[in-house]
Write an enzyme that holds these catalytic residues in place. Structure first.
Site: not given
Ligand code: PMP
Length: 404
Positions: A121, A198, A201, A224, A362
């Site tokens: 991401h 990270d 997910q 999430k 993203c």
């Molecule tokens: N990493 C991953 C794999 C994600 O799916 C997301 C959220 N879509 C993020 C990071 C970022 O999370 P946040 O916007 O809640 O900080």
């Protein structure tokens, strides 16, 4: 026995109609819906114990501090961290990545290497690129294959004594691929590198055991996993959190301040400057309790059924291609219809009350890898049903007829 209808009754938003049709919420990888128990806990916090924490001697401040710290302990237990002070409250995964990347600015030298993967991401790419700009470090990328899996030989080849940190996701948001992080952590450690995971997910689907994984950092977002937005956790091993400098300065994070010199508070406060999202931190504990009451075994088994059902159902549609075909994946189906832009599909499914995500999620490098502008992503969770998947398949077929 897992009863999806009983679970659905916990989520007031799911009874809504959207565009005159019953809401089908398949955007769970972007954010989850909230059960009543979480909504009640938010209201209860503000109606019963709202006060600033850690510094008041009065009763409400003590109650709020106790609830906040009890939540930290609950989360420590959930991820099996050794110490509660290794569990930092953040505003989300993005905050966690930036906190660690910023800290590594004091460690890295020009020519050192930071490794991310082709499956990240943007929030696990951009902070590391900014760190490279600041320090002269070099970004290396673990390659991926056409199934949307990391090429592990490629990773091992890239590792060297120059690698200082490896930052990879546990599960890809765009494709659902589950990465072999235990192996990655072990190999990175052999090369002397730290590992940042990270987990944004992963935590909706499993309970990470940070001691068993032996990762140095593990970050995730509360929104999430049925918790409030603006909440998150960064787990860091004590030795690393001691080594890294604070991310932000301000109240709460100090031991003593004079104009000549400031000394910092111990963990976790050194990384928690300012008044935090108190209610959010407390309610994140409630959300985690809720997920545990549904049970991660039930969640995994049921989501796997939905994934299998959804994959078969969607593949019946001529010209539909799924991106992310690893055997080891979570309940995410990223797809396109031949010759049709994903935004157009999303606009039509929305008219039918079905919420899917369209675009690059993203994760532009993944889209570039496949040579596509984006995908339609349906991400299922434990409160979704097979009937909803039928509705999605019917809507996609209709979109195809209208747009072809
Ligand atoms: N990493 C991953 C794999 C994600 O799916 C997301 C959220 N879509 C993020 C990071 C970022 O999370 P946040 O916007 O809640 O900080």
């Amino acid at each position: 026995m897992f009863d999806v209808w009983k679970v659905r009754a916990d989520f007031p938003i799911l009874t809504q109609k959207v565009n005159g049709k019953p809401l089908v919420y398949f955007d769970n990888a972007a954010t989850s819906q909230k059960p009543q128990i979480v909504l009640d806990a938010i209201s209860q916090y503000y109606s019963e114990i709202n006060a600033n924490i850690h510094r008041g001697v009065h009763k409400l401040s003590q109650l709020a501090t106790d609830a906040y710290e009890q939540s930290r302990e609950k989360i420590r237990n959930h991820i099996n961290a050794e110490h509660a002070y290794e569990v930092l409250f953040t505003s989300g995964t993005t905050h966690g990545v930036n906190l660690v990347a910023n800290g590594f600015a004091s460690i890295l030298k020009p020519g050192d290497e930071i490794m991310v993967s082709a499956l990240e991401h943007h929030s696990n790419i951009v902070p590391w690129q900014m760190l490279c700009e600041r320090t002269g470090a070099i970004l290396k990328v673990i390659p991926m294959n056409l199934d949307g899996e990391l090429i592990i030989d490629g990773f091992v080849k890239l590792l060297s004594e120059k690698t200082k940190i490896v930052a990879v996701n546990h599960i890809s948001n765009a494709l659902g691929t589950v990465n072999p992080i235990k192996f990655i952590i072990e190999k990175a450690h052999e090369a002397g590198a730290a590992v940042f995971i990270d987990g944004a997910q992963a935590v909706p689907h499993l309970k990470p055991d940070v001691q068993d994984l032996d990762c140095d950092f593990y970050a995730f977002s509360g929104h999430k996993i049925c918790g409030p937005t603006g909440t998150g956790i960064l787990y860091g091993k004590e030795e690393w959190l001691e080594k890294l400098p604070p991310y932000q300065g301000g109240g709460e994070m100090i031991k003593e301040v004079t104009f000549e010199k400031t000394t910092y508070a111990g963990l976790p406060h050194k990384f928690e400057a300012g008044t935090p999202h108190i209610e959010g931190g407390i309610v994140l504990g409630t959300a985690i309790n809720y997920l545990n009451s549904v049970g991660f075994e039930n969640i995994q088994k049921y989501e796997h059924e939905l994934l299998e059902y959804g994959t078969n159902k969607l593949l019946e549609i001529d010209g539909l291609k799924i991106f992310g075909t690893s055997k080891d994946k979570t309940s995410v189906i990223s797809f396109n219809l031949e010759g049709i832009h994903p935004y157009d599909v999303g606009a039509i499914t929305d008219k039918m009350g079905i919420a899917v995500r369209t675009g690059h999620h993203c994760a532009q490098p993944i889209m570039n890898f496949f040579g596509i502008p984006g995908t339609v992503r349906a991400s299922f969770t434990f409160y979704n049903t097979k009937e909803e998947i039928d509705a999605l398949a019917a809507a996609v077929k209709k979109a195809q007829l209208m747009l072809a």
